[in-house]
Design a protein around this motif. Sequence first.
Motif, PDB file in Angstrom:
ATOM      1  N   SER A 199       0.827  -1.197   0.000  1.00 47.24           N
ATOM      2  CA  SER A 199       0.000   0.000   0.000  1.00 47.24           C
ATOM      3  C   SER A 199       0.868   1.257   0.000  1.00 47.24           C
ATOM      4  O   SER A 199       1.585   1.532   0.970  1.00 47.24           O
ATOM      5  CB  SER A 199      -0.920   0.013   1.232  1.00 47.24           C
ATOM      6  N   VAL A 200       0.786   2.027  -1.068  1.00 47.78           N
ATOM      7  CA  VAL A 200       1.543   3.279  -1.143  1.00 47.78           C
ATOM      8  C   VAL A 200       1.030   4.260  -0.096  1.00 47.78           C
ATOM      9  O   VAL A 200       1.816   4.967   0.549  1.00 47.78           O
ATOM     10  CB  VAL A 200       1.449   3.876  -2.567  1.00 47.78           C
ATOM     11  N   ASP A 201      -0.282   4.318   0.108  1.00 50.83           N
ATOM     12  CA  ASP A 201      -0.841   5.208   1.129  1.00 50.83           C
ATOM     13  C   ASP A 201      -0.274   4.872   2.505  1.00 50.83           C
ATOM     14  O   ASP A 201       0.103   5.763   3.276  1.00 50.83           O
ATOM     15  CB  ASP A 201      -2.368   5.092   1.168  1.00 50.83           C
ATOM     16  N   GLU A 202      -0.224   3.587   2.836  1.00 57.94           N
ATOM     17  CA  GLU A 202       0.308   3.147   4.124  1.00 57.94           C
ATOM     18  C   GLU A 202       1.769   3.549   4.262  1.00 57.94           C
ATOM     19  O   GLU A 202       2.206   4.032   5.309  1.00 57.94           O
ATOM     20  CB  GLU A 202       0.159   1.631   4.245  1.00 57.94           C
ATOM     21  N   PRO A 217      15.689  -8.085 -11.824  1.00 54.71           N
ATOM     22  CA  PRO A 217      15.846  -8.318 -10.384  1.00 54.71           C
ATOM     23  C   PRO A 217      15.545  -7.066  -9.580  1.00 54.71           C
ATOM     24  O   PRO A 217      15.523  -5.958 -10.120  1.00 54.71           O
ATOM     25  CB  PRO A 217      17.328  -8.698 -10.277  1.00 54.71           C
ATOM     26  N   GLY A 218      15.332  -7.251  -8.291  1.00 56.89           N
ATOM     27  CA  GLY A 218      15.018  -6.124  -7.426  1.00 56.89           C
ATOM     28  C   GLY A 218      16.227  -5.225  -7.210  1.00 56.89           C
ATOM     29  O   GLY A 218      17.312  -5.696  -6.865  1.00 56.89           O
ATOM     30  N   THR A 219      16.030  -3.950  -7.421  1.00 60.87           N
ATOM     31  CA  THR A 219      17.044  -2.940  -7.138  1.00 60.87           C
ATOM     32  C   THR A 219      16.355  -1.762  -6.464  1.00 60.87           C
ATOM     33  O   THR A 219      15.134  -1.627  -6.527  1.00 60.87           O
ATOM     34  CB  THR A 219      17.741  -2.438  -8.415  1.00 60.87           C
ATOM     35  N   VAL A 220      17.138  -0.902  -5.830  1.00 60.49           N
ATOM     36  CA  VAL A 220      16.570   0.307  -5.228  1.00 60.49           C
ATOM     37  C   VAL A 220      16.409   1.343  -6.324  1.00 60.49           C
ATOM     38  O   VAL A 220      17.395   1.871  -6.852  1.00 60.49           O
ATOM     39  CB  VAL A 220      17.467   0.842  -4.095  1.00 60.49           C
ATOM     40  N   LYS A 221      15.165   1.627  -6.682  1.00 56.57           N
ATOM     41  CA  LYS A 221      14.875   2.588  -7.745  1.00 56.57           C
ATOM     42  C   LYS A 221      14.818   4.011  -7.210  1.00 56.57           C
ATOM     43  O   LYS A 221      15.327   4.946  -7.836  1.00 56.57           O
ATOM     44  CB  LYS A 221      13.542   2.233  -8.413  1.00 56.57           C
ATOM     45  N   MET A 222      14.189   4.182  -6.019  1.00 53.05           N
ATOM     46  CA  MET A 222      14.028   5.518  -5.433  1.00 53.05           C
ATOM     47  C   MET A 222      14.124   5.416  -3.916  1.00 53.05           C
ATOM     48  O   MET A 222      13.731   4.407  -3.331  1.00 53.05           O
ATOM     49  CB  MET A 222      12.681   6.146  -5.834  1.00 53.05           C
ATOM     50  N   ASP A 252       1.247   9.910  -6.256  1.00 49.43           N
ATOM     51  CA  ASP A 252       1.319   9.804  -7.714  1.00 49.43           C
ATOM     52  C   ASP A 252       2.736   9.469  -8.168  1.00 49.43           C
ATOM     53  O   ASP A 252       2.940   8.632  -9.059  1.00 49.43           O
ATOM     54  CB  ASP A 252       0.866  11.124  -8.356  1.00 49.43           C
ATOM     55  N   ARG A 253       3.718  10.099  -7.554  1.00 51.79           N
ATOM     56  CA  ARG A 253       5.116   9.876  -7.927  1.00 51.79           C
ATOM     57  C   ARG A 253       5.541   8.435  -7.660  1.00 51.79           C
ATOM     58  O   ARG A 253       6.189   7.790  -8.495  1.00 51.79           O
ATOM     59  CB  ARG A 253       6.001  10.852  -7.150  1.00 51.79           C
ATOM     60  N   ILE A 254       5.161   7.916  -6.486  1.00 45.12           N
ATOM     61  CA  ILE A 254       5.559   6.555  -6.125  1.00 45.12           C
ATOM     62  C   ILE A 254       4.815   5.527  -6.966  1.00 45.12           C
ATOM     63  O   ILE A 254       5.405   4.549  -7.440  1.00 45.12           O
ATOM     64  CB  ILE A 254       5.336   6.316  -4.619  1.00 45.12           C
ATOM     65  N   ASN A 255       3.512   5.742  -7.192  1.00 44.26           N
ATOM     66  CA  ASN A 255       2.752   4.815  -8.030  1.00 44.26           C
ATOM     67  C   ASN A 255       3.316   4.763  -9.443  1.00 44.26           C
ATOM     68  O   ASN A 255       3.427   3.692 -10.044  1.00 44.26           O
ATOM     69  CB  ASN A 255       1.276   5.229  -8.072  1.00 44.26           C
ATOM     70  N   ASP A 256       3.683   5.919  -9.982  1.00 52.61           N
ATOM     71  CA  ASP A 256       4.282   5.953 -11.318  1.00 52.61           C
ATOM     72  C   ASP A 256       5.587   5.156 -11.339  1.00 52.61           C
ATOM     73  O   ASP A 256       5.855   4.404 -12.276  1.00 52.61           O
ATOM     74  CB  ASP A 256       4.555   7.402 -11.747  1.00 52.61           C
ATOM     75  N   ALA A 257       6.397   5.312 -10.285  1.00 51.41           N
ATOM     76  CA  ALA A 257       7.693   4.615 -10.228  1.00 51.41           C
ATOM     77  C   ALA A 257       7.499   3.103 -10.127  1.00 51.41           C
ATOM     78  O   ALA A 257       8.277   2.327 -10.692  1.00 51.41           O
ATOM     79  CB  ALA A 257       8.500   5.117  -9.040  1.00 51.41           C
ATOM     80  N   ILE A 258       6.458   2.664  -9.410  1.00 54.47           N
ATOM     81  CA  ILE A 258       6.211   1.231  -9.258  1.00 54.47           C
ATOM     82  C   ILE A 258       5.732   0.614 -10.562  1.00 54.47           C
ATOM     83  O   ILE A 258       6.176  -0.474 -10.957  1.00 54.47           O
ATOM     84  CB  ILE A 258       5.174   0.977  -8.136  1.00 54.47           C
ATOM     85  N   HIS A 259       4.846   1.312 -11.247  1.00 57.51           N
ATOM     86  CA  HIS A 259       4.148   0.678 -12.364  1.00 57.51           C
ATOM     87  C   HIS A 259       4.780   0.917 -13.724  1.00 57.51           C
ATOM     88  O   HIS A 259       4.470   0.193 -14.670  1.00 57.51           O
ATOM     89  CB  HIS A 259       2.690   1.149 -12.375  1.00 57.51           C
TER      90      HIS A 259
END
Length: 265
Positions: A199-202, A217-222, A252-259
């Motif tokens: 949950s981004v809100d959480e 693979p998983g990396t630190v994007k932000m 909005d910024r985090i959701n954009d980065a995830i998707h």
Amino acid sequence: MDSAGIAVDIRGVNKRFVTQQGDEVTALHDINLTINQGDFICVVGRSGCGKTTLLNMLAGFEQPTDGEILAGGQRITKPSPKRGVVFQKPPLYPWLTVRKNVEFGMKMQGVEPAERRKTADHYLEMVGLADAANRRPYELSGGMQQRAQIARVLATDPDVILMDEPYGALDALTREKLQNELLKIWQERKKTVFFITHSVDEAIFLATRVIVMSAHPGTVKMDIPITIPKNPDDPNNMEQVRSTPEFVELRDRINDAIHVKDDQE
């Protein structure tokens, strides 16, 4: 490097697995992250990005393939009571009362019975379960069981608390209540928290920093600092935080980065 003020230092960590078919899969690649004492880190990212794998290595349940993870300046090689883990499904002992469940970790540490009871009652009061101390876990709701698990972890006084989607299975109202309670406990105790959530809100509501991970693979994007003022004593705290322009912009910024697909960046 001076480790003063650093709770966890993740240096050049890779994690690879070999499948049953013999194929090698890279779950995490080149993770570098410094977690300061008192940070509340929330980690978000798509399913399969390695969030839980990273938490398991912080806990000492697994080891990196490459690189190292330090806690308090010491390399993590195994589980330790200095790092408490809160799971999504509370692993409470059904034959023990809630109080005895909270006392269990302290008992393993050799704490005297009178001190164990005093400490357990303190944390049960903190999480709002003082009246349920003599009940069994199966007599509690899911939210109450989760609060009992948090009390058990806090009672052992860990340096770092690791939380793997602890509220993911709860209904929305219970989840919001426990988010606010956790934020209040963190402000009082100033423990270092590493919290995984979908949950981004959480994440924005709880964190001082939100880590966004890319997938496969998983990396630190932000790594995003969160500076929105929060007051868990205010019953309207969550609504007020969510209504701020900063919250909306961050969501909005985090959701954009995830998707967004990584190859589109």
